[in-house]
Design a protein around this motif. Structure first.
Motif, PDB file in Angstrom:
ATOM      1  N   THR A 272     -14.420  -5.283 -15.834  1.00 24.72           N
ATOM      2  CA  THR A 272     -13.592  -4.072 -14.946  1.00 24.72           C
ATOM      3  C   THR A 272     -12.219  -3.943 -15.246  1.00 24.72           C
ATOM      4  N   TRP A 273     -11.492  -2.863 -15.425  1.00 23.52           N
ATOM      5  CA  TRP A 273     -10.407  -2.879 -15.876  1.00 23.52           C
ATOM      6  C   TRP A 273      -9.674  -1.981 -14.510  1.00 23.52           C
ATOM      7  N   ALA A 274      -8.395  -2.551 -14.113  1.00 26.00           N
ATOM      8  CA  ALA A 274      -7.697  -1.817 -13.055  1.00 26.00           C
ATOM      9  C   ALA A 274      -6.629  -1.027 -13.412  1.00 26.00           C
ATOM     10  N   ILE A 275      -6.413   0.288 -13.190  1.00 26.65           N
ATOM     11  CA  ILE A 275      -5.464   1.167 -13.725  1.00 26.65           C
ATOM     12  C   ILE A 275      -4.779   1.923 -12.710  1.00 26.65           C
ATOM     13  N   GLU A 276      -3.416   1.800 -12.743  1.00 25.94           N
ATOM     14  CA  GLU A 276      -2.534   2.414 -11.565  1.00 25.94           C
ATOM     15  C   GLU A 276      -2.000   3.421 -12.573  1.00 25.94           C
ATOM     16  N   ILE A 277      -1.733   4.634 -11.870  1.00 27.24           N
ATOM     17  CA  ILE A 277      -1.020   5.659 -12.669  1.00 27.24           C
ATOM     18  C   ILE A 277      -0.098   6.199 -12.072  1.00 27.24           C
TER      19      ILE A 277
ATOM     20  N   ALA B  19      -1.827   5.034 -26.019  1.00 28.08           N
ATOM     21  CA  ALA B  19      -2.153   3.325 -26.128  1.00 28.08           C
ATOM     22  C   ALA B  19      -3.475   3.082 -25.095  1.00 28.08           C
ATOM     23  N   MET B  20      -3.028   3.648 -24.167  1.00 27.62           N
ATOM     24  CA  MET B  20      -4.068   3.305 -22.978  1.00 27.62           C
ATOM     25  C   MET B  20      -5.757   3.711 -23.490  1.00 27.62           C
ATOM     26  N   LEU B  21      -5.608   5.086 -23.834  1.00 25.10           N
ATOM     27  CA  LEU B  21      -6.948   5.807 -24.396  1.00 25.10           C
ATOM     28  C   LEU B  21      -7.467   4.938 -25.559  1.00 25.10           C
ATOM     29  N   SER B  22      -6.604   4.389 -26.523  1.00 24.43           N
ATOM     30  CA  SER B  22      -7.079   3.877 -27.785  1.00 24.43           C
ATOM     31  C   SER B  22      -7.601   2.639 -27.302  1.00 24.43           C
ATOM     32  N   LEU B  23      -7.286   1.853 -26.148  1.00 25.22           N
ATOM     33  CA  LEU B  23      -7.788   0.546 -25.910  1.00 25.22           C
ATOM     34  C   LEU B  23      -9.180   0.770 -25.163  1.00 25.22           C
TER      35      LEU B  23
ATOM     36  N   THR C 142       4.922  -0.206 -24.495  1.00 22.04           N
ATOM     37  CA  THR C 142       4.083  -1.281 -23.745  1.00 22.04           C
ATOM     38  C   THR C 142       4.767  -2.444 -23.462  1.00 22.04           C
ATOM     39  N   TYR C 143       4.627  -3.037 -22.100  1.00 18.71           N
ATOM     40  CA  TYR C 143       5.524  -4.058 -21.774  1.00 18.71           C
ATOM     41  C   TYR C 143       4.799  -4.744 -20.663  1.00 18.71           C
ATOM     42  N   SER C 144       4.977  -5.886 -20.153  1.00 18.52           N
ATOM     43  CA  SER C 144       4.541  -6.479 -19.099  1.00 18.52           C
ATOM     44  C   SER C 144       5.457  -6.078 -17.835  1.00 18.52           C
ATOM     45  N   ILE C 145       4.993  -5.559 -16.838  1.00 16.50           N
ATOM     46  CA  ILE C 145       5.595  -5.152 -15.808  1.00 16.50           C
ATOM     47  C   ILE C 145       5.580  -5.954 -14.413  1.00 16.50           C
ATOM     48  N   ALA C 146       4.489  -6.908 -14.494  1.00 21.66           N
ATOM     49  CA  ALA C 146       4.089  -8.007 -13.750  1.00 21.66           C
ATOM     50  C   ALA C 146       3.192  -9.101 -14.079  1.00 21.66           C
ATOM     51  N   GLU C 147       2.965 -10.097 -13.646  1.00 21.85           N
ATOM     52  CA  GLU C 147       1.968 -11.179 -14.104  1.00 21.85           C
ATOM     53  C   GLU C 147       0.542 -10.613 -14.230  1.00 21.85           C
ATOM     54  N   GLY C 148       0.090 -10.391 -15.383  1.00 29.08           N
ATOM     55  CA  GLY C 148      -1.173  -9.767 -15.574  1.00 29.08           C
ATOM     56  C   GLY C 148      -1.221  -8.522 -15.725  1.00 29.08           C
ATOM     57  N   VAL C 149      -0.138  -7.692 -15.761  1.00 31.86           N
ATOM     58  CA  VAL C 149      -0.109  -6.221 -15.536  1.00 31.86           C
ATOM     59  C   VAL C 149       0.754  -5.633 -16.656  1.00 31.86           C
ATOM     60  N   LYS C 150       0.114  -4.595 -17.533  1.00 31.39           N
ATOM     61  CA  LYS C 150       0.835  -4.165 -18.812  1.00 31.39           C
ATOM     62  C   LYS C 150       1.204  -2.678 -18.213  1.00 31.39           C
TER      63      LYS C 150
ATOM     64  N   SER D  36      -5.352  -5.448 -15.973  1.00 33.68           N
ATOM     65  CA  SER D  36      -4.843  -4.459 -15.401  1.00 33.68           C
ATOM     66  C   SER D  36      -3.853  -3.637 -16.013  1.00 33.68           C
ATOM     67  N   PHE D  37      -3.366  -2.264 -15.797  1.00 31.81           N
ATOM     68  CA  PHE D  37      -2.376  -1.628 -16.524  1.00 31.81           C
ATOM     69  C   PHE D  37      -1.923  -0.548 -15.495  1.00 31.81           C
ATOM     70  N   LEU D  38      -0.564  -0.396 -15.862  1.00 28.71           N
ATOM     71  CA  LEU D  38       0.016   0.807 -15.123  1.00 28.71           C
ATOM     72  C   LEU D  38       0.128   2.248 -16.330  1.00 28.71           C
ATOM     73  N   VAL D  39      -0.356   2.991 -16.128  1.00 27.67           N
ATOM     74  CA  VAL D  39      -0.059   4.104 -17.096  1.00 27.67           C
ATOM     75  C   VAL D  39       1.021   4.970 -16.584  1.00 27.67           C
ATOM     76  N   TYR D  40       1.993   5.115 -17.803  1.00 35.58           N
ATOM     77  CA  TYR D  40       2.990   5.883 -17.591  1.00 35.58           C
ATOM     78  C   TYR D  40       3.364   7.104 -18.390  1.00 35.58           C
ATOM     79  N   PRO D  41       4.187   8.004 -18.387  1.00 34.66           N
ATOM     80  CA  PRO D  41       4.562   9.070 -19.503  1.00 34.66           C
ATOM     81  C   PRO D  41       5.416   8.511 -20.628  1.00 34.66           C
TER      82      PRO D  41
END
Length: 388
Positions: free
Chosen positions: A327-332, A379-383, A365-373, A356-361
């Motif tokens: 399971t992947w968690a995605i925040e937008i 890039a998200m769609l490619s993954l 791609t960078y780490s925004i918090a521990e375990g969250v990019k 875990s990811f945070l998708v933005y406009p």
């Protein structure tokens, strides 16, 4: 001509199944894709909205038996539900003669009738595939913002300007309400359904409140459920279910609703250009729905989508559970300097996602918090596509 990402998958299924159903909303590009397939192999194309082609199928079994050496493409097949019984007999007869694959390509606007008839009579003989309007991986990177504004229907995204695109979408909505839906059988006043569809656009990405919608339309809750089921079955609205687990947490049970194509949502709201969109209250939720639809359009088949919300304040916009059960968690977020709220961290603790990811406009791609990019949409769609 824009090559559809789904074409190799469709060709693979035709090479392995006697029948394939390609489902999707009207004008999403099903016929164009089918004709591209037909150009590469012996095939005949029949449009079941054409009187002439309907006449050919008055004695369907005889006519189709004469073309058993070809791929038969049946467009708008839900208009002739009686055909499915004939197709079963022809498929079984062909199997005995060694004709086991690539017999029929059925194109349908995802109506309830098509799904019921085919599942009952063609079980074990048919594979399903959904063709969505264009997604961001099928277009140039610089077209992403235009895709968000206009939506992915080919005639809308490829229009000469925003005004022509908006006019096409308004006509599309009118045609669906006044012509296509009545032909499917439901006796629903076009203006009532338009108001309901527009309400869903205004409440893009919100929890479904059937009682509120029913009161606004002057109908009961069962009628709202029927309207919603119809738009979901036609692939025009997404009902995103809440995540369920055995954790003992008190979780939200109502689904979220999204008008699936962002351009159609904007047309229902009268939003014609990017400036109007950026200044509209629905902007953030529109971006959220746009990202969710793109993620699901590139996800592997049988990927489960949901959102997470608990009474304790834990929240996550999108959870993707892939066929391998990861399971992947995605925040937008619609912000170039996004930040995470406490609710997302609580959701992470509850769900324990693999990533875990945070998708933005943006594009970095960078780490925004521990375990969250933090990650851009492309890039998200490619993954996600790489999970196939």
């Amino acid at each position: 001509m824009i090559t559809r990402r789904l074409q190799p998958t469709l060709e693979h299924l035709l090479d392995n199944y006697p029948a394939v159903a390609l489902l999707g909303p009207r004008q999403a590009g099903k016929t164009t894709l089918a004709q591209d397939i037909a150009a590469q192999r012996p095939a005949i194309y029949l449009d079941l909205e054409s009187t002439a082609d309907q006449a050919k199928l008055q004695h369907a079994e005889l006519y189709l038996a004469d073309h058993q050496d070809k791929l038969v493409i049946l467009d708008e097949v839900q208009r002739a539900p009686g055909l499915f019984q004939n197709l079963r007999g022809l498929i079984d007869q062909g199997r005995r003669q060694g004709l086991r694959t690539g017999r029929f390509l059925l194109l349908g606007s995802a109506s309830i009738e098509l799904l019921q008839q085919s599942s009952e009579t063609l079980a074990g003989r048919i594979s399903y595939l959904e063709l969505t309007p264009f997604d961001a991986l099928e277009l140039a990177v610089e077209q992403t913002e235009t895709l968000w504004l206009r939506g992915g229907f080919p005639d809308s995204i490829l229009a000469r300007n925003d005004a022509i695109s908006l006019k096409w979408r308004q006509d599309f909505i009118r045609t669906y309400l006044e012509r296509d839906i009545p032909q499917l059988g439901p006796r629903i006043p076009a203006e009532t359904l338009r108001r309901f569809w527009s309400m869903l656009a205004h409440n893009q990405g919100e929890l479904l409140n059937a009682a509120k919608l029913a009161a606004a339309l002057g109908v009961d809750g069962k009628t709202i459920a029927r309207y919603l089921d119809l738009l979901v079955d036609l692939l025009l609205v997404r009902r995103l279910k809440p995540w369920h687990s055995n954790s003992g947490k008190r979780l939200v049970k109502s689904p979220k609703t999204y008008v699936r194509d962002s351009g159609i949502a904007h047309a229902l709201l009268g939003i014609g250009d990017k400036e109007a969109l950026l200044g509209h209250p629905v902007c953030g939720k529109s971006w959220e729905g746009f990202v969710i639809e793109n993620c699901l359009s590139v996800a592997p088949q049988h990927t489960e989508a949901s959102f997470y919300r608990s009474s304790a304040g834990a929240e996550c916009d999108l959870l993707l559970t892939f066929p391998d059960q990861t399971t992947w968690a995605i925040e937008i977020k619609r912000s170039l300097s996004p930040s995470l709220q406490k609710g997302f961290y609580f959701a992470q603790e509850d769900i324990q996602p693999a990533q875990s990811f945070l998708v933005y406009p943006g594009t970095e791609t960078y780490s925004i918090a521990e375990g969250v990019k933090a990650i851009g949409l492309i890039a998200m769609l490619s993954l996600i596509a790489g999970k196939s």
